[in-house]
Scaffold this motif. Sequence first.
Motif, short mmCIF file in Angstrom:
data_model
loop_
_atom_site.label_atom_id
_atom_site.label_comp_id
_atom_site.label_asym_id
_atom_site.label_seq_id
_atom_site.Cartn_x
_atom_site.Cartn_y
_atom_site.Cartn_z
N HIS B 335 34.35 -26.24 -3.42
CA HIS B 335 33.14 -25.51 -3.03
C HIS B 335 33.41 -24.50 -1.91
N ALA B 336 32.98 -23.24 -2.15
CA ALA B 336 33.04 -22.20 -1.13
C ALA B 336 31.70 -21.49 -1.09
N ASN B 337 31.34 -20.97 0.06
CA ASN B 337 30.03 -20.34 0.23
C ASN B 337 30.22 -19.24 1.26
N CYS B 338 30.01 -17.98 0.83
CA CYS B 338 30.30 -16.88 1.75
C CYS B 338 29.16 -15.88 1.81
N PHE B 339 28.75 -15.57 3.02
CA PHE B 339 27.89 -14.41 3.24
C PHE B 339 28.77 -13.17 3.20
N ILE B 340 28.33 -12.14 2.49
CA ILE B 340 29.08 -10.89 2.46
C ILE B 340 28.22 -9.81 3.08
N GLU B 341 28.59 -9.40 4.29
CA GLU B 341 27.83 -8.39 5.02
C GLU B 341 27.98 -7.06 4.27
N THR B 342 26.84 -6.38 3.97
CA THR B 342 26.94 -5.14 3.22
C THR B 342 26.45 -3.92 4.00
N GLY B 343 26.21 -4.10 5.30
CA GLY B 343 25.79 -2.98 6.13
C GLY B 343 24.29 -2.80 6.12
N PHE B 344 23.76 -1.98 7.02
CA PHE B 344 22.32 -1.69 7.11
C PHE B 344 21.49 -2.97 7.17
N SER B 345 22.01 -3.97 7.93
CA SER B 345 21.31 -5.25 8.14
C SER B 345 20.99 -6.02 6.87
N GLY B 401 20.19 -30.96 3.74
CA GLY B 401 20.03 -30.18 2.51
C GLY B 401 21.29 -29.48 2.04
N ILE B 402 22.34 -29.46 2.87
CA ILE B 402 23.58 -28.79 2.46
C ILE B 402 24.66 -29.86 2.30
N GLY B 403 25.03 -30.13 1.04
CA GLY B 403 26.03 -31.16 0.79
C GLY B 403 27.39 -30.56 0.55
N THR B 404 28.39 -31.42 0.38
CA THR B 404 29.75 -30.96 0.16
C THR B 404 29.92 -30.34 -1.22
N ASP B 405 29.35 -30.98 -2.25
CA ASP B 405 29.53 -30.47 -3.62
C ASP B 405 28.71 -29.20 -3.84
N MET B 406 29.21 -28.32 -4.72
CA MET B 406 28.48 -27.10 -5.03
C MET B 406 27.18 -27.43 -5.75
N PRO B 407 26.02 -26.91 -5.29
CA PRO B 407 24.77 -27.18 -6.00
C PRO B 407 24.64 -26.28 -7.23
N THR B 408 23.93 -26.74 -8.26
CA THR B 408 23.75 -25.93 -9.47
C THR B 408 22.28 -25.63 -9.75
N ALA B 409 21.37 -26.33 -9.03
CA ALA B 409 19.94 -26.26 -9.37
C ALA B 409 19.37 -24.85 -9.43
N GLY B 410 19.72 -23.98 -8.47
CA GLY B 410 19.07 -22.68 -8.41
C GLY B 410 19.84 -21.57 -9.10
N LYS B 411 20.87 -21.92 -9.91
CA LYS B 411 21.75 -20.87 -10.44
C LYS B 411 21.46 -20.51 -11.88
N HIS B 412 21.70 -19.24 -12.21
CA HIS B 412 21.53 -18.77 -13.58
C HIS B 412 22.90 -18.50 -14.19
N PRO B 413 23.20 -19.18 -15.30
CA PRO B 413 24.45 -18.86 -15.99
C PRO B 413 24.36 -17.40 -16.46
N THR B 414 25.48 -16.75 -16.55
CA THR B 414 25.44 -15.33 -16.89
C THR B 414 26.68 -14.96 -17.68
N SER B 415 26.62 -13.83 -18.31
CA SER B 415 27.86 -13.35 -18.92
C SER B 415 27.99 -11.89 -18.56
N VAL B 416 29.18 -11.51 -18.15
CA VAL B 416 29.42 -10.13 -17.77
C VAL B 416 30.54 -9.58 -18.62
#
Lengths: 106, 416
Positions: B335-345, B401-416
């Motif tokens: 599990h990894a979780n990263c904020f990616i700063e994109t500028g302009f707050s 509310g933040i556990g070690t394992d990656m949560p899946t509840a709020g995610k949408h599978p996608t295809s790119v």
Amino acid sequence: MTTKHFAGIEVELNDEGFFVDPAQWSEAMAPELAEAWGIPTPLTDKHWQVLRFMRSEYFEKGTGPTVRKLGKTSGVTVKELYQLFPKGPAKLAAGCAGIPKPRGCV
Amino acid sequence: MTGRPKRLVVLGAGTGGTLAANRIRKHYPVSDLVIDVVDQNNEHVYQPGLLFVPFGLADPEEIVRPRDRQLHSGINYHLSAIRSVDVDANTVLLDDESVLTYDVLLVATGSVLQPEETDGLLGEGWLDTVFTFYDMEGATALAKKLATFDSGRMVINIVDMPIKCPVAPLEFAFLADWYFTERGVRDDITITYITPLDGAFTKPTASATLASLLDEKNIELVTEFNTGEVDGSGRKLVGYDESEIPFDLAVVVPLHGGAAYVEDSPGLGDELGFIPTDNATLQSAVRPNIFVLGDAADVPASKAGSVTHFEGEVLVANIESFLDGQSLEATFDGHANCFIETGFSKALLIDFNYETEPLPGHYPGPIGLPLLKESRLNHLGKLMFQSFYWHGLLPGRDIPGIGTDMPTAGKHPTSV
């Protein structure tokens, strides 16, 4: 997944063109694979040194080495590796040696 | 446990070493377990803060605190460089000639920058036309340079993977776009992002999102460039295929490797100085009584503080099982979780593990921070994290509310 013939033998390749089963590979296929991957031919002793090293590392560790590891352990310098396998030595050598794409770093 | 106290030696007092030592200390009385922690200096840098230093958004003093002050009482701190580990004798030799004996060893010495491994990188242009923001010296020098950089081509160059926080160079590009815009010089500056990868990022869905963000911000993307030489006085990057990319200012992320003592410790590390480690249990493949946390491990996860944080709980459970003579049951999912700063707050958030790539949706559940999408909330989350780091993560507190394992509840599978 697709199938292709190398040295007259049918092999299975994944979407990126790497062998699905490294056991299907034989040395006789290497020259045709080299052309398919855009590796300058004919293959030299140095190419073979790298190809054999890729396979032994894969069978020992479960993944082919990255360029940096190749440069440190294969006896061929990084600069030479790029001359032998232009653009991407680890990727091209893995494709030509019939092993999966080396595990990328994330 | 009975009999003589056992000894745990922790190498490194960064994110991993500190949080593990603190968590394990709570679990055993000193009469059962002696904990020694070693580090070569007493400056604990909040590394995510380095990104902000070049833009004057963080004060160097603010992001550094004493290492020993982050450790709970009952933990012995040794201020010394490490010379070597003898994996057969179960001993660590320190630079001050003292020897620490261990029953369990935790390697948490992270990864180090190796700019000397790239031709020319430390040559004439170093800290003049060529910089890095991956350490305090470089980030501070770069702040001065950026303040007066008014026109020309800035390149951001990753020499090769693995690197710490693989999103940080992208964040640097986004922040540079914002910074030059604020200064009114953006139109006179070209920003080029140069990577050895075949896309902006390692994972396909996130890579596509990040590539379109680069495009929107008019940042040029060059992929599959393999840097052979950095010529600071000639102001050009030279690829192994002899292609050249000229620059006026280069911001380079140097090669990374394991800590130097690993090479002097027979059998401990691989060719790059990282420790072969079980992906799930975090026990080393070297010896059963050696465990590895964070960047020092060769596991296929990002070298990032969030990974170290999520690994921490698993690692602590397994070290405790090992000390108690039980089998190792806890497993890490990458599990990894990263904020990616994109500028302009604004910022993006990505969340992924060994098996699942970063997906859109919300974190940690259907109502939460937006994933893979720019938002002000994510930017605030990133800013607030620093306080949690010092007061929650390092001391070993859990976040509700933040556990070690990656949560899946709020995610949408996608295809790119």
